[in-house]
Motif scaffolding. Sequence first.
Motif, PDB file in Angstrom:
ATOM      1  N   MET A   1       0.993  -1.056  -0.075  1.00 22.83           N
ATOM      2  CA  MET A   1       0.170   0.201   0.127  1.00 22.83           C
ATOM      3  C   MET A   1       1.059   1.130  -0.112  1.00 22.83           C
ATOM      4  SD  MET A   1      -2.421   0.855   2.202  1.00 22.83           S
ATOM      5  CE  MET A   1      -4.272   1.011   2.446  1.00 22.83           C
ATOM      6  N   SER A   2       0.491   2.104  -0.943  1.00 21.95           N
ATOM      7  CA  SER A   2       1.333   3.004  -0.715  1.00 21.95           C
ATOM      8  C   SER A   2       0.945   4.349   0.316  1.00 21.95           C
ATOM      9  CB  SER A   2       1.229   4.110  -2.559  1.00 21.95           C
ATOM     10  OG  SER A   2       0.220   4.162  -2.620  1.00 21.95           O
ATOM     11  N   GLY A   3       1.921   5.023   0.640  1.00 22.69           N
ATOM     12  CA  GLY A   3       1.467   6.583   0.789  1.00 22.69           C
ATOM     13  C   GLY A   3       0.945   7.146   0.755  1.00 22.69           C
ATOM     14  N   PRO A   4       0.396   8.545   1.531  1.00 20.22           N
ATOM     15  CA  PRO A   4      -0.607   9.759   0.645  1.00 20.22           C
ATOM     16  C   PRO A   4       0.341  10.166  -0.256  1.00 20.22           C
ATOM     17  CG  PRO A   4       0.052   9.879   2.917  1.00 20.22           C
ATOM     18  CD  PRO A   4       1.242   8.834   2.711  1.00 20.22           C
ATOM     19  N   ALA A   5      -0.728  11.191  -1.346  1.00 22.92           N
ATOM     20  CA  ALA A   5       0.218  11.665  -2.726  1.00 22.92           C
ATOM     21  C   ALA A   5       0.990  12.474  -2.398  1.00 22.92           C
ATOM     22  CB  ALA A   5      -0.921  12.087  -3.388  1.00 22.92           C
ATOM     23  N   PRO A   6       1.971  12.604  -3.062  1.00 21.26           N
ATOM     24  CA  PRO A   6       3.107  14.338  -2.578  1.00 21.26           C
ATOM     25  C   PRO A   6       2.581  15.452  -1.864  1.00 21.26           C
ATOM     26  CG  PRO A   6       3.991  12.720  -4.762  1.00 21.26           C
ATOM     27  CD  PRO A   6       2.072  12.340  -4.276  1.00 21.26           C
ATOM     28  N   ARG A   7       1.355  15.398  -3.227  1.00 20.91           N
ATOM     29  CA  ARG A   7       0.640  16.733  -3.271  1.00 20.91           C
ATOM     30  C   ARG A   7       0.333  17.247  -1.645  1.00 20.91           C
ATOM     31  NH1 ARG A   7      -1.157  21.095  -6.138  1.00 20.91           N
ATOM     32  NH2 ARG A   7      -2.407  22.329  -5.749  1.00 20.91           N
ATOM     33  N   ARG A   8      -0.028  15.910  -1.276  1.00 19.26           N
ATOM     34  CA  ARG A   8      -1.333  15.712  -0.099  1.00 19.26           C
ATOM     35  C   ARG A   8      -0.173  15.966   1.328  1.00 19.26           C
ATOM     36  NH1 ARG A   8      -4.771  11.054   2.077  1.00 19.26           N
ATOM     37  NH2 ARG A   8      -4.054  11.107   4.085  1.00 19.26           N
ATOM     38  N   ARG A   9       1.081  15.035   0.856  1.00 20.11           N
ATOM     39  CA  ARG A   9       1.994  15.494   2.155  1.00 20.11           C
ATOM     40  C   ARG A   9       2.635  16.857   2.327  1.00 20.11           C
ATOM     41  NH1 ARG A   9       5.558  11.471   0.146  1.00 20.11           N
ATOM     42  NH2 ARG A   9       4.114  10.320   0.178  1.00 20.11           N
ATOM     43  N   LEU A  10       2.797  17.697   1.201  1.00 20.96           N
ATOM     44  CA  LEU A  10       3.510  19.238   0.616  1.00 20.96           C
ATOM     45  C   LEU A  10       2.455  19.841   1.332  1.00 20.96           C
ATOM     46  CD1 LEU A  10       5.545  20.979   0.117  1.00 20.96           C
ATOM     47  CD2 LEU A  10       4.188  20.931  -2.138  1.00 20.96           C
ATOM     48  N   GLY A  11       1.026  19.601   0.920  1.00 18.78           N
ATOM     49  CA  GLY A  11       0.063  20.718   2.106  1.00 18.78           C
ATOM     50  C   GLY A  11       0.223  20.441   3.602  1.00 18.78           C
ATOM     51  N   LEU A  12       0.354  18.599   3.741  1.00 16.26           N
ATOM     52  CA  LEU A  12       0.282  18.898   5.040  1.00 16.26           C
ATOM     53  C   LEU A  12       1.875  19.453   5.771  1.00 16.26           C
ATOM     54  CD1 LEU A  12      -0.235  17.804   7.773  1.00 16.26           C
ATOM     55  CD2 LEU A  12       1.020  15.914   6.790  1.00 16.26           C
ATOM     56  N   TRP A  13       3.028  19.167   5.226  1.00 21.15           N
ATOM     57  CA  TRP A  13       4.341  19.637   5.288  1.00 21.15           C
ATOM     58  C   TRP A  13       4.011  21.322   5.849  1.00 21.15           C
ATOM     59  CZ3 TRP A  13       7.174  17.562   8.889  1.00 21.15           C
ATOM     60  CH2 TRP A  13       7.137  15.836   8.518  1.00 21.15           C
ATOM     61  N   ALA A  14       3.688  22.201   4.740  1.00 23.35           N
ATOM     62  CA  ALA A  14       3.049  23.298   4.749  1.00 23.35           C
ATOM     63  C   ALA A  14       2.554  24.385   5.808  1.00 23.35           C
ATOM     64  CB  ALA A  14       2.473  23.902   3.215  1.00 23.35           C
ATOM     65  N   ALA A  15       1.222  22.961   6.549  1.00 20.48           N
ATOM     66  CA  ALA A  15       0.290  24.277   7.399  1.00 20.48           C
ATOM     67  C   ALA A  15       1.075  23.879   8.758  1.00 20.48           C
ATOM     68  CB  ALA A  15      -0.842  22.453   8.079  1.00 20.48           C
ATOM     69  N   LEU A  16       1.850  22.540   8.741  1.00 17.54           N
ATOM     70  CA  LEU A  16       2.774  22.773   9.625  1.00 17.54           C
ATOM     71  C   LEU A  16       3.890  23.616   9.915  1.00 17.54           C
ATOM     72  CD1 LEU A  16       3.561  18.811   9.887  1.00 17.54           C
ATOM     73  CD2 LEU A  16       1.742  19.805  11.332  1.00 17.54           C
ATOM     74  N   ALA A  17       4.705  23.404   9.467  1.00 15.14           N
ATOM     75  CA  ALA A  17       5.406  25.371   9.036  1.00 15.14           C
ATOM     76  C   ALA A  17       4.728  26.386   9.533  1.00 15.14           C
ATOM     77  CB  ALA A  17       5.999  25.212   7.750  1.00 15.14           C
ATOM     78  N   LEU A  18       3.570  26.563   8.584  1.00 12.48           N
ATOM     79  CA  LEU A  18       2.827  28.107   8.961  1.00 12.48           C
ATOM     80  C   LEU A  18       2.402  27.325  10.130  1.00 12.48           C
ATOM     81  CD1 LEU A  18       1.020  28.151   5.510  1.00 12.48           C
ATOM     82  CD2 LEU A  18       2.894  30.292   7.542  1.00 12.48           C
ATOM     83  N   THR A  19       2.230  26.662  10.842  1.00 17.67           N
ATOM     84  CA  THR A  19       1.784  26.158  12.383  1.00 17.67           C
ATOM     85  C   THR A  19       3.202  26.791  13.470  1.00 17.67           C
ATOM     86  OG1 THR A  19      -0.421  25.083  11.691  1.00 17.67           O
ATOM     87  CG2 THR A  19       0.174  24.800  14.297  1.00 17.67           C
ATOM     88  N   ALA A  20       3.551  26.091  13.245  1.00 14.67           N
ATOM     89  CA  ALA A  20       4.596  26.115  13.619  1.00 14.67           C
ATOM     90  C   ALA A  20       5.523  27.529  13.824  1.00 14.67           C
ATOM     91  CB  ALA A  20       5.895  25.393  13.400  1.00 14.67           C
ATOM     92  N   LEU A  21       5.460  28.215  12.572  1.00 16.14           N
ATOM     93  CA  LEU A  21       6.247  29.436  12.651  1.00 16.14           C
ATOM     94  C   LEU A  21       4.745  30.481  13.715  1.00 16.14           C
ATOM     95  CD1 LEU A  21       7.221  30.035   8.918  1.00 16.14           C
ATOM     96  CD2 LEU A  21       8.435  30.778  11.174  1.00 16.14           C
ATOM     97  N   LEU A  22       4.022  30.161  13.429  1.00 15.88           N
ATOM     98  CA  LEU A  22       2.234  31.315  14.122  1.00 15.88           C
ATOM     99  C   LEU A  22       2.929  30.732  15.757  1.00 15.88           C
ATOM    100  CD1 LEU A  22       0.643  32.887  13.817  1.00 15.88           C
ATOM    101  CD2 LEU A  22      -1.168  30.993  13.550  1.00 15.88           C
ATOM    102  N   ALA A  23       3.400  29.567  16.043  1.00 20.63           N
ATOM    103  CA  ALA A  23       3.319  29.138  17.170  1.00 20.63           C
ATOM    104  C   ALA A  23       4.203  29.984  17.634  1.00 20.63           C
ATOM    105  CB  ALA A  23       3.330  27.855  17.292  1.00 20.63           C
ATOM    106  N   VAL A  24       5.972  29.961  17.039  1.00 17.03           N
ATOM    107  CA  VAL A  24       6.794  31.129  17.837  1.00 17.03           C
ATOM    108  C   VAL A  24       6.447  32.473  18.037  1.00 17.03           C
ATOM    109  CG1 VAL A  24       8.956  31.850  16.842  1.00 17.03           C
ATOM    110  CG2 VAL A  24       8.326  29.680  16.583  1.00 17.03           C
ATOM    111  N   TYR A  25       5.444  33.165  16.809  1.00 18.91           N
ATOM    112  CA  TYR A  25       5.211  34.674  17.319  1.00 18.91           C
ATOM    113  C   TYR A  25       4.136  34.986  18.362  1.00 18.91           C
ATOM    114  CZ  TYR A  25       2.180  38.101  16.101  1.00 18.91           C
ATOM    115  OH  TYR A  25       1.678  39.501  16.161  1.00 18.91           O
ATOM    116  N   VAL A  26       3.228  33.538  18.910  1.00 21.70           N
ATOM    117  CA  VAL A  26       2.455  33.495  20.085  1.00 21.70           C
ATOM    118  C   VAL A  26       2.890  33.613  21.421  1.00 21.70           C
ATOM    119  CG1 VAL A  26       0.968  32.736  21.460  1.00 21.70           C
ATOM    120  CG2 VAL A  26       0.369  32.606  18.896  1.00 21.70           C
TER     121      VAL A  26
END
Length: 161
Positions: A1-26
């Motif tokens: 069974m293959s993992g999530p599509a690369p685009r979906r994975r990229l979206g997840l990483w982008a959301a995590l990165a933005l959340t991390a940046l926002l956490a630093v700001y907060v």
Amino acid sequence: MSGPAPRRRLGLWAALALTALLAVYVVLVAVRAVQLVATGEPVGVVLGVALLVGPLIVVALIAREWMLATDVQRMADVLAADGQLPVDDLPRSPGGRVDRAAARAAFGPYRERVEADPGDWRGWYHLAFAYDAAGDRRRARAALRTASSLHRGRPVRPDLP
């Protein structure tokens, strides 16, 4: 069974990165707010308390969005397992935009399904994607929230579309 599509994975990483940046700001804003409160000066205390309210609201809103995203993914997994994921087969312009007239025409059956059974999360999920295709992002998000609440077994009084 293959993992999530690369685009979906990229979206997840982008959301995590933005959340991390926002956490630093907060955190930085919260630290400054505590320092202002610690001065004991009336203006510093008022500004510090005001600055603390902002990060608390941001954290609550971010948590709410992550919970919705997680539940939407769970619903998509259930629908995928049942072969019921929404299919995006609407005609598009050469630039890739959905033909709005076709989206509005395809909207009817999804709305009728929700009107017939407003307690069915699957109907609300499909309706959300029909709203999105028609360009109504506000109603799409509201329909997804209703689907999520129903999926989690929370009683809701959905506003019919």
